[in-house]
Scaffold this motif. Structure first.
Motif, PDB file in Angstrom:
ATOM      1  N   GLU A  82       9.388  -7.554   4.565  1.00  0.00           N
ATOM      2  CA  GLU A  82       9.367  -6.257   3.365  1.00  0.00           C
ATOM      3  C   GLU A  82       8.055  -5.178   3.631  1.00  0.00           C
ATOM      4  N   ALA A  83       7.171  -5.574   3.647  1.00  0.00           N
ATOM      5  CA  ALA A  83       6.231  -4.526   4.326  1.00  0.00           C
ATOM      6  C   ALA A  83       6.834  -3.792   5.116  1.00  0.00           C
ATOM      7  N   ARG A  84       7.375  -4.244   6.749  1.00  0.00           N
ATOM      8  CA  ARG A  84       7.086  -3.834   7.895  1.00  0.00           C
ATOM      9  C   ARG A  84       8.531  -2.728   7.511  1.00  0.00           C
ATOM     10  N   ARG A  85       9.601  -2.970   6.483  1.00  0.00           N
ATOM     11  CA  ARG A  85      11.261  -2.309   6.478  1.00  0.00           C
ATOM     12  C   ARG A  85       9.780  -0.643   6.059  1.00  0.00           C
ATOM     13  N   LEU A  86       9.693  -1.283   4.614  1.00  0.00           N
ATOM     14  CA  LEU A  86       8.877  -0.270   3.740  1.00  0.00           C
ATOM     15  C   LEU A  86       8.058   0.964   4.598  1.00  0.00           C
ATOM     16  N   VAL A  87       7.630   1.199   5.170  1.00  0.00           N
ATOM     17  CA  VAL A  87       6.520   1.562   6.492  1.00  0.00           C
ATOM     18  C   VAL A  87       7.767   2.328   7.296  1.00  0.00           C
ATOM     19  N   ASP A  88       8.399   2.001   7.737  1.00  0.00           N
ATOM     20  CA  ASP A  88       9.784   2.032   8.040  1.00  0.00           C
ATOM     21  C   ASP A  88      10.045   3.646   8.482  1.00  0.00           C
ATOM     22  N   TRP A  89      11.124   2.850   6.937  1.00  0.00           N
ATOM     23  CA  TRP A  89      11.472   4.217   5.455  1.00  0.00           C
ATOM     24  C   TRP A  89      10.299   4.719   5.788  1.00  0.00           C
ATOM     25  N   ALA A  90       9.564   4.479   5.210  1.00  0.00           N
ATOM     26  CA  ALA A  90       8.538   6.295   4.812  1.00  0.00           C
ATOM     27  C   ALA A  90       8.113   7.351   6.256  1.00  0.00           C
ATOM     28  N   ARG A  91       7.663   6.225   7.490  1.00  0.00           N
ATOM     29  CA  ARG A  91       7.834   7.324   8.267  1.00  0.00           C
ATOM     30  C   ARG A  91       8.878   8.010   9.123  1.00  0.00           C
ATOM     31  N   ALA A  92      10.267   6.954   8.814  1.00  0.00           N
ATOM     32  CA  ALA A  92      11.512   8.431   9.167  1.00  0.00           C
ATOM     33  C   ALA A  92      11.664   8.931   8.149  1.00  0.00           C
ATOM     34  N   ALA A  93      10.724   9.223   6.710  1.00  0.00           N
ATOM     35  CA  ALA A  93      10.384  10.419   6.171  1.00  0.00           C
ATOM     36  C   ALA A  93       9.885  11.588   5.918  1.00  0.00           C
ATOM     37  N   ARG A  94       8.622  11.305   7.307  1.00  0.00           N
ATOM     38  CA  ARG A  94       7.574  11.738   8.033  1.00  0.00           C
ATOM     39  C   ARG A  94       6.429  12.535   6.917  1.00  0.00           C
ATOM     40  N   VAL A  95       6.589  10.951   5.622  1.00  0.00           N
ATOM     41  CA  VAL A  95       5.781  10.829   5.263  1.00  0.00           C
ATOM     42  C   VAL A  95       4.314   9.770   5.124  1.00  0.00           C
ATOM     43  N   TRP A  96       2.950  10.551   5.293  1.00  0.00           N
ATOM     44  CA  TRP A  96       2.226   9.005   5.585  1.00  0.00           C
ATOM     45  C   TRP A  96       2.300   7.836   4.427  1.00  0.00           C
ATOM     46  N   VAL A  97       2.037   7.015   5.483  1.00  0.00           N
ATOM     47  CA  VAL A  97       1.547   5.356   4.770  1.00  0.00           C
ATOM     48  C   VAL A  97       0.589   4.682   4.492  1.00  0.00           C
ATOM     49  N   ASN A  98       0.450   4.252   3.444  1.00  0.00           N
ATOM     50  CA  ASN A  98      -0.862   3.218   3.500  1.00  0.00           C
ATOM     51  C   ASN A  98       0.024   1.789   3.328  1.00  0.00           C
ATOM     52  N   ALA A  99       0.249   0.894   3.712  1.00  0.00           N
ATOM     53  CA  ALA A  99       0.386  -0.879   3.438  1.00  0.00           C
ATOM     54  C   ALA A  99      -0.944  -0.908   3.054  1.00  0.00           C
ATOM     55  N   VAL A 100      -1.261  -2.283   2.046  1.00  0.00           N
ATOM     56  CA  VAL A 100      -2.149  -2.472   0.953  1.00  0.00           C
ATOM     57  C   VAL A 100      -2.915  -4.079   2.079  1.00  0.00           C
TER      58      VAL A 100
END
Length: 473
Positions: A82-100
């Motif tokens: 799930e973490a990987r899926r959410l990170v992929d969505w954020a990057r697709a939206a060109r948003v910086w992301v941090n996965a704890v």
């Protein structure tokens, strides 16, 4: 590389239900961000923050559209997929992301932070050891004064005035060094901002061409505690690290002195009974001379300066000379050494009062009433009493204290070479004779029965620290 970003009024998204999500949401709200949390089963902390209006809480599963328009996304979920899926969505939206706790999935890491108002200290491990970064943060948190943020705001208040009147470069650096490490900074940290502002204005109004903005000197009379450097107060350590001159007594442990600024001038002024030393008048002169030259002076004394330390005399002399003088207390020997030896100075079943006494008195001294010291529910702690043990023993027994009263002689208390000698009052002279040249404290009273050394049957007992020795007669 640590980079500080301004999230004030910017939209941030936190994805997750639990404690990690709540912690990151709190961090972002404190940074001024407009925080939205998307969680199916939010923890109580998240609900409380939402109820208080600190963030917006949406109770459902996350969707790709949640990422659009965010300044930053924090993913705080347990499941790796799930973490990987959410990170992929954020990057697709060109948003910086941090996965704890998943540095490989993160565009950036969030450092452990120490905050003092607008002043922030960040500690990062690049995701390799977040727990270690948190440990380092706790150490820094303990070391930084609580009012350091107030000092930061104070500096901001005068920044433009300094820029307008003091030339850039060395002169300006000297001024700010003097502010932060001298009397002005100390006054702000102590809550006296009005006094600090008065001195700051005077400092700024001096001729700009002066190269060395020395300002008035100051003397800090500082207690070094009984020996163990970890018993030094945080304020004492800070003053040592800012001092230009350190005048120290012979009872100060060298490990404490090692905490002083490396380029500080260190002047030994210790006095030992029966040995030559620096006279008190000479010590006064050294402090006045250094402070009059604009230097920051630490007068470092073993224990507490106001408990048989002549700190009161020195404060009075400095005040009469017009020198700014401040006192920083230390742990006095009676408290530190007794605790290190496992002796409670008061105990509901043994002692309801404590008397602190110096051993440097003579027989027949009218200032000391032995009868007042010999109460059955009283603990007597005697400083500098080793050489006076025979006379002290006689005086106390003559005053009515029983010869079987428990006593302890604590040598080099709180230090690695601490030794504890225990026995009866009648044997106090013999116990004192066993000690070496190090500082000693005598404890007399029923509370000594509670010490591990008293309960021991042989000099070598399993519950005693391996580097310390005890003896009993």
């Amino acid at each position: 590389m640590l980079v500080s970003l301004d999230f004030t009024n910017r939209p941030a998204l936190v994805l997750g239900d639990g404690a990690a999500a709540a912690a990151k949401a709190r961090l972002l709200t404190e940074a001024g961000a407009h925080v939205t949390v998307v969680a199916e089963s939010p923890a109580a902390d998240l609900i409380a923050m939402a109820d208080a209006g600190a963030l917006r809480l949406t109770r459902r599963a996350a969707a790709p559209c949640d990422m659009v328009g965010r300044a930053v996304v924090i993913v705080a979920v347990e499941d790796d997929a799930e973490a990987r899926r959410l990170v992929d969505w954020a990057r697709a939206a060109r948003v910086w992301v941090n996965a704890v706790d998943r540095p490989a999935l993160s565009d950036f890491s969030v450092p452990a932070l120490v905050r003092r108002g607008p002043l922030e200290v960040g500690i990062a491990s690049g995701g390799a050891a977040p727990a270690l970064a948190r440990l380092v943060r706790s150490r820094i948190e303990a070391a930084l004064p609580e009012r350091l943020g107030a000092l930061t705001l104070f500096a901001r208040r005068f920044r433009d005035a300094v820029k307008a009147t003091v030339p850039a470069g060395r002169s300006r650096r000297l001024l700010w060094d003097r502010v932060f490490q001298g009397d002005i900074g100390e006054r702000v940290l102590a809550g006296d901002e009005a006094g600090a502002a008065e001195r700051m204005i005077a400092l700024i109004n001096r001729p700009a061409e002066t190269e060395a903005i020395a300002g008035p000197g100051v003397v800090h009379i500082v207690g070094a505690g009984p020996g163990d450097p970890e018993l030094l107060t945080l304020k004492a350590q800070r003053l040592l690290q800012a001092a230009d001159v350190v005048l120290y007594d012979s009872l100060v442990d060298p490990r404490v002195l090692d905490l002083a600024r490396r380029d500080a001038t260190r002047i030994p002024v210790g006095k030992r009974r029966g040995a030559p030393g620096v006279g008190q008048a000479a010590i006064h002169g050294l402090m006045i001379e250094a402070a009059s030259a604009g230097q920051r002076v630490v007068r470092l004394k073993g224990g507490d300066p106001l408990v048989f330390g002549r700190g009161g005399e020195e404060m009075a002399v400095l005040a009469r000379a017009g020198i700014d003088v401040h006192l920083t207390p230390g742990i006095t020997a009676a408290l530190g050494c007794a605790a290190s030896a496992g002796i409670p100075l008061t105990h509901r079943n043994h002692a309801s009062a404590v008397t602190l006494m110096t051993g440097h008195v003579q027989d027949g001294d009218d200032d000391v009433d032995p009868a007042a010291l010999a109460g059955g529910d009283r603990t007597l702690a005697v400083y500098m009493g080793r050489s006076q043990a025979p006379g002290l023993t006689r005086r106390l027994i003559d005053a009515g204290l029983t010869a079987d009263t428990p006593v302890a002689v604590i040598e080099n208390g709180t230090r690695p070479d601490q030794r504890v000698h225990v026995g009866r009052l009648i044997a106090l002279p013999a116990l004192a004779a066993r000690t070496g040249a190090g500082p000693s404290l005598i404890v007399i009273g029923d509370v000594v029965r509670l010490a591990p050394a008293w309960r021991a049957r042989t000099p070598d007992v399993s519950h005693a620290p391996p580097t310390r020795s005890i003896a009993r007669i």
